[in-house]
Structure formats: C-alpha cells, structure tokens
Design a protein around this motif. Structure first.
Motif, mmCIF file in Angstrom:
data_model
loop_
_atom_site.group_PDB
_atom_site.id
_atom_site.type_symbol
_atom_site.label_atom_id
_atom_site.label_comp_id
_atom_site.label_asym_id
_atom_site.label_seq_id
_atom_site.Cartn_x
_atom_site.Cartn_y
_atom_site.Cartn_z
ATOM 1 N N LYS A 80 -7.383 0.498 -0.158
ATOM 2 C CA LYS A 80 -8.476 -0.277 -0.744
ATOM 3 C C LYS A 80 -9.439 -0.725 0.348
ATOM 4 N N TYR A 89 -3.061 10.816 -4.895
ATOM 5 C CA TYR A 89 -3.266 9.489 -5.483
ATOM 6 C C TYR A 89 -4.262 9.513 -6.645
ATOM 7 N N GLU A 126 -10.426 -4.178 -2.549
ATOM 8 C CA GLU A 126 -11.189 -3.807 -3.723
ATOM 9 C C GLU A 126 -11.656 -2.371 -3.589
ATOM 10 N N ALA A 133 0.844 -1.193 0.000
ATOM 11 C CA ALA A 133 0.000 0.000 0.000
ATOM 12 C C ALA A 133 0.878 1.241 0.000
ATOM 13 N N SER A 191 -11.960 4.481 -3.338
ATOM 14 C CA SER A 191 -12.420 3.508 -2.348
ATOM 15 C C SER A 191 -13.273 4.173 -1.268
ATOM 16 N N GLY A 219 -3.691 -2.612 0.294
ATOM 17 C CA GLY A 219 -3.235 -2.120 -0.997
ATOM 18 C C GLY A 219 -3.748 -2.985 -2.128
ATOM 19 N N ASP A 220 -3.216 -2.771 -3.331
ATOM 20 C CA ASP A 220 -3.619 -3.549 -4.497
ATOM 21 C C ASP A 220 -3.387 -5.040 -4.240
ATOM 22 N N GLY A 221 -4.353 -5.850 -4.606
ATOM 23 C CA GLY A 221 -4.236 -7.287 -4.433
ATOM 24 C C GLY A 221 -4.781 -7.786 -3.105
#
Length: 263
Positions: free
Chosen positions: A85, A34, A250, A28, A57, A245-247
């Motif tokens: 996220k 951002y 969502e 993250a 988000s 963070g990513d992964g």
C-alpha cells in the motif's frame, strides 16, 4: 523537495521501501498474482490509474515499472511481488538521512543498507543501477573545480564534464549520464568505468577505492552474469523491505503527486 535522478531507477524503490517504516509481522502479504481477480490485466495495461482506479497502489506500479524498465534496456528479469500500500503522507524530512547521497562514504551508505538487512555485496550490486540514468552537475561539480578537484577522474572525462557543467550554477537542469559509455543499456559497464576513472559521483568512485567493496567491483566488471544474478536477487529482496499492508496505508488514485508533502 526535488530528489536527484542520479539513483534512478534504484532511488525510487529505495525511497518507497527502505524509508517506509517496517510493518507488523503478517500485515503485508505480497505475492506475484495479487491483482489476479481485482485487476486481471495488470501486466498488460499502461494506464492502470484509469483502468483499475483505487485498486493498484502507486508503490506497486512503480515497482513493476522499474523491473520492466530494467529488462527493456537489457537488464535481468526479477520477480515483483505485489500487494503493498501507499503511505498516508509523504514527508521530505523522512527522506533525508535514509537515501544515499553522492558525497557519502562507503561506510555511511552501507549503514543505510545494513540496517535493512543488506550485505556489502548486495549494496555494490544495487549500485550497478547507475549503469543507466543521469546525475545533475551539482551532485558532482565539487570533483571538477577548485582546489578540491578530484585528480583521480579520467582527465579527458573531467575536461568533458567541465565543459558540460560550466553553466550549472545558473541552469540546475544540466546533467550527465551516469554511464558515459553505454548510457542506454543495462550492463556491467558501470563497473568497468570505475576501474578507468570514469565514475561520475564521488560515491561511485569510492567503490573501487575501498578495500571492502573493490573485490565486488572487480567481479562484476569481469562477470556480467554474476552482476545480473546478484542485482536481481537484491531487487527482489528490496521489494519486501518496509512495505505497508492493509490498515497502514492506502491506494492513491493519483500517482503524480504526494499527499501532505512537507518540504
């Protein structure tokens, strides 16, 4: 599960950030700009879900909205880094034991903060968010009635609360302002109230009774600038704890409901 409003707006950030499991190092990456390319008018829009669907988000919306609320009612400005996220699921059982409750001890509440790197001073500063918001009667009624009524509540305050909450067992929506003196203003009155026996929750009152937290209450009650500075730094710090963070998360398309809520 209905969460208490007694810690609003602070409890919402606590729920999102501190209850969330910590992410792997480097996953993250938060920054204030951002959404500069993907949603450039992020700071100007009031209907982000419609204007930038699937981009911003709910966690970021709430973080930014909390900061804006604090400043709108007179509180300090603090930077909100973005890029977190939302969780893939929301489980009520993960909240229990991770969110401060009205009747917990200073030791127990600080334990929740300490495991996330917060000092006792930062905990007291963040507790100052109780200068706004409200609490339902059920969260402090045990201080008012019966043999265990708290004799240290200001007598006139106790009388008024008893009258307000007399029907709380049949109407659980009845609530009182956390700060009876200046409920619509973010200031240091919360700490002044504690010194006068006007703390609403048992956990509030304990801050002035505990030898470890009392010096910070005394400081903030006399020095609003010190409170604002400490609160702002602590909120910036809180915004980096346990984010996804990513992964690992969502971007929810609706922020008014939670997926897989299990109560």
């Amino acid at each position: 599960m209905r969460l208490s409003c007694s810690l609003t707006p602070f409890i919402l950030l606590f729920f999102l950030f501190l209850v969330a499991p910590a992410v792997s190092s480097g996953v993250a990456i938060l920054r204030t700009d951002y959404y500069q390319k993907t949603c450039p008018d992020f700071n100007k829009i009031t209907a982000l879900e419609l204007s930038c669907p699937g981009v911003v988000s709910c966690a970021d919306i709430l973080a930014q909205a909390t900061r804006d609320l604090v400043t709108m009612v007179g509180g300090p400005y603090f930077d909100v880094k973005l890029g977190r996220k939302d969780g893939l699921e929301s489980k009520a059982h993960k909240v229990r034991g991770n969110v401060p409750m009205p009747n917990q001890t200073v030791h127990d509440i600080h334990g929740m903060f300490k495991k996330n790197g917060f000092s006792l001073r930062e905990m007291v500063a963040l507790s100052g968010a109780h200068t706004i918001g409200f609490s339902h009667c059920k969260e402090f009624s045990d201080r008012l009635y019966g043999s265990k009524a708290d004799p240290e509540i200001n007598p006139r305050f106790a009388t008024a609360l008893k009258e307000l909450c007399k029907n709380h067992t049949v109407d659980d929506t009845i609530a009182a302002f956390n700060d009876v003196m200046t409920p619509g203003k973010f200031d240091n009155m919360y700490f002044k109230n504690l010194k006068r026996g006007l703390g609403l929750l048992a956990s509030d009152h304990l801050l002035i009774k505990n030898n470890s937290t009392k010096p910070f209450v005394d400081l903030y009650a006399t020095d609003e600038k010190a409170f604002f500075e400490d609160f702002a730094r602590a909120m910036e710090k809180m915004g980096t704890v346990g984010v996804k963070g990513d992964g690992e998360g969502e971007v929810r398309r609706r922020c008014d409901h939670f997926n897989n809520l299990n109560v």
